[in-house]
Design an enzyme around this catalytic site. Structure first.
Site, PDB file in Angstrom:
ATOM      1  N   GLU A 258      22.702   4.173 -29.838  1.00  0.00           N
ATOM      2  CA  GLU A 258      23.714   3.669 -30.403  1.00  0.00           C
ATOM      3  C   GLU A 258      25.096   4.132 -29.705  1.00  0.00           C
ATOM      4  OE1 GLU A 258      22.013   1.795 -34.316  1.00  0.00           O
ATOM      5  OE2 GLU A 258      23.584   3.310 -34.628  1.00  0.00           O
TER       6      GLU A 258
ATOM      7  N   GLU B  19      15.492  -0.318 -34.122  1.00  0.00           N
ATOM      8  CA  GLU B  19      15.748   0.173 -35.541  1.00  0.00           C
ATOM      9  C   GLU B  19      16.101  -1.327 -36.280  1.00  0.00           C
ATOM     10  OE1 GLU B  19      19.094   2.652 -36.432  1.00  0.00           O
ATOM     11  OE2 GLU B  19      18.544   4.058 -35.030  1.00  0.00           O
TER      12      GLU B  19
END
Length: 439
Positions: free
Chosen positions: A166, A350
């Site tokens: 991320e 995720e």
């Protein structure tokens, strides 16, 4: 809940965690991280909680791997802590750290679990933060050196490797909004971090390729951007959000350029010579990880760039206050495939939700999470039907853990953790997935 047989043969199901959130960073000779510093600063983290003990995965790893195996998961997406391997970020290696990841990977293989390693999930060594951290261009080399040391030890046994988790959170969330460590709120710091995190990814990818490491991927987080109205101002504000949140990183990786809106806003703050780094940034990857949770409703405001705010939406929300919007997952799987990655394999690395789960008579009835996952599996199934090369799906998270600035208050796990006793209790969602994966 979908069954395994509803997905293509060879589709990989897994669970994800992150090192600082579960391991217990006070164990095994790990060095100090900027998350320890951030948590000790009043007002940053609920109750000033930190990852010193967390779930004590450092000592409970065998039990936790048994939970992954017993659920029927094919793979485990774990991360390694830079500061556990190199307590000062550079220089002297911590043998206990490498030994831990050695045992962990062997434990996965012994249980028939495919190891998927993430090399950085936000726990920057404090010694490197002292040198400017992600604002310092040297971090690309520091990161690549760490990656080589770790992968020299475990790389041959790793199924797939992700560089940095991320990149938006590492850079923008942490250096512009200040919500994560190091807690900076500075446009110049953010622009430099945004570029250097891209450069670090590319530099590490090249270094690992030279070492013979294969199956290297990037993992980006995506949030759906919805204009608050049909006004030109709100539409432009939502497009700006979409560019700095979603398109900036994808465009750098796959088009070797940044979106024009972002260049016009941040070019004066990027490091000198930034335009010359795209051949490194755009080093080809073997797969892309898609992290997805929610959407934001964007309304234009007066004031400095980016000139917008987020307003509350009408949909049901998770414990984080995030709207439940599975359509966004389908949107980004389509967009990645069509606009950026072509036939490159995609993985949902995720997806999950926080819920205020409690144990009652030895069980946790998180039916809302079962519904959440079923709706997002539905989006994944639709993407596959449309020809998107989606090859796997990893649920966040295996177990309740240290949820960054929210401390231990937000529970994302399929397994409940009592943070006093460290007792693990599989939730109803874990049992539902176990049944689905067995069928």
């Amino acid at each position: 809940m979908y069954k395994r047989s509803d997905f293509p043969d060879g589709f990989t199901f897994g669970a994800s965690t992150a090192a600082y959130q579960i391991e217990g960073h006070s164990f095994g000779g790990a060095g100090r991280t900027h998350w320890d510093d951030f948590a000790e600063t009043p007002g940053n983290v609920i109750r000033a909680e930190n990852g010193a003990v967390a779930c004590d995965h450092y000592h409970h790893w065998q039990e936790d791997l048994d939970l992954i195996r017993d659920a029927g998961f094919d793979a485990y997406r774990f991360s390694a802590s830079w500061a556990r391997v190199l307590p000062e970020g550079r220089g002297t290696v911590n043998p206990e750290g490498l030994d831990f990841y050695d045992r962990l990977v062997d434990g996965m293989l012994e249980r028939g679990i495919k190891p998927m390693a993430t090399l950085y999930h936000w726990e920057l060594p404090s010694a490197l933060a002292d040198l400017g951290g992600w604002r310092n261009p040297d971090i690309a080399k520091w990161f690549a050196d760490y990656c080589e040391i770790l992968m020299d030890r475990i790389g041959e046994r790793i199924w797939k490797t992700a560089t940095i988790n991320e990149l938006w959170c590492v850079s923008f969330l942490s250096h512009f909004l200040g919500h994560h460590a190091p807690g900076v709120r500075d446009i110049r710091a953010a622009a430099r971090a945004m570029h250097h995190v891209m450069l670090a990814h590319g530099t590490a990818t090249q270094a690992l390729r030279a070492k013979g490491v294969n199956q290297i991927g990037a993992v980006c987080n995506f949030t759906y951007s919805q204009p608050a109205s049909r006004s030109p101002e709100d539409i432009e504000a939502a497009a700006t959000f979409d560019d700095y949140y979603n398109n900036f990183f994808m465009s750098g990786f796959f088009k070797k350029e940044y979106p024009e809106r972002i260049v016009s806003a941040l070019a004066d703050h990027f490091p000198s010579g930034w335009q010359d780094d795209f051949d490194v940034i755009g080093t080809p990857v073997d797969w892309l990880g898609v992290n997805y949770y929610t959407r934001e409703i964007i309304k234009a405001t007066d004031g400095p760039w980016p000139g917008h705010t987020s307003i509350e939406g009408p949909l049901p929300k998770t414990q984080m206050g995030w709207e439940i919007y599975p359509e966004g997952l389908l949107h980004f799987l389509r967009r990645c495939h069509v606009d950026y990655t072509g036939d490159l394999p995609l993985y949902v690395t995720e997806n999950g939700m926080a819920n205020p789960d409690i144990v009652v008579d030895g069980t946790v009835d998180d039916v809302v999470r079962i519904d959440y996952l079923a709706r997002h599996f539905d989006a994944a199934k639709q993407a596959i039907a449309e020809g998107v090369p989606l090859n796997g799906y990893f649920v966040w998270s295996l177990m309740d853990n240290f949820e960054w600035a929210f401390g231990y208050e937000k529970r994302f796990g399929l397994v409940h953790v009592d943070f006093e006793t460290l007792q693990r209790t599989p939730k109803a969602s874990y049992m539902a997935l176990k049944a689905a994966l067995a069928s």
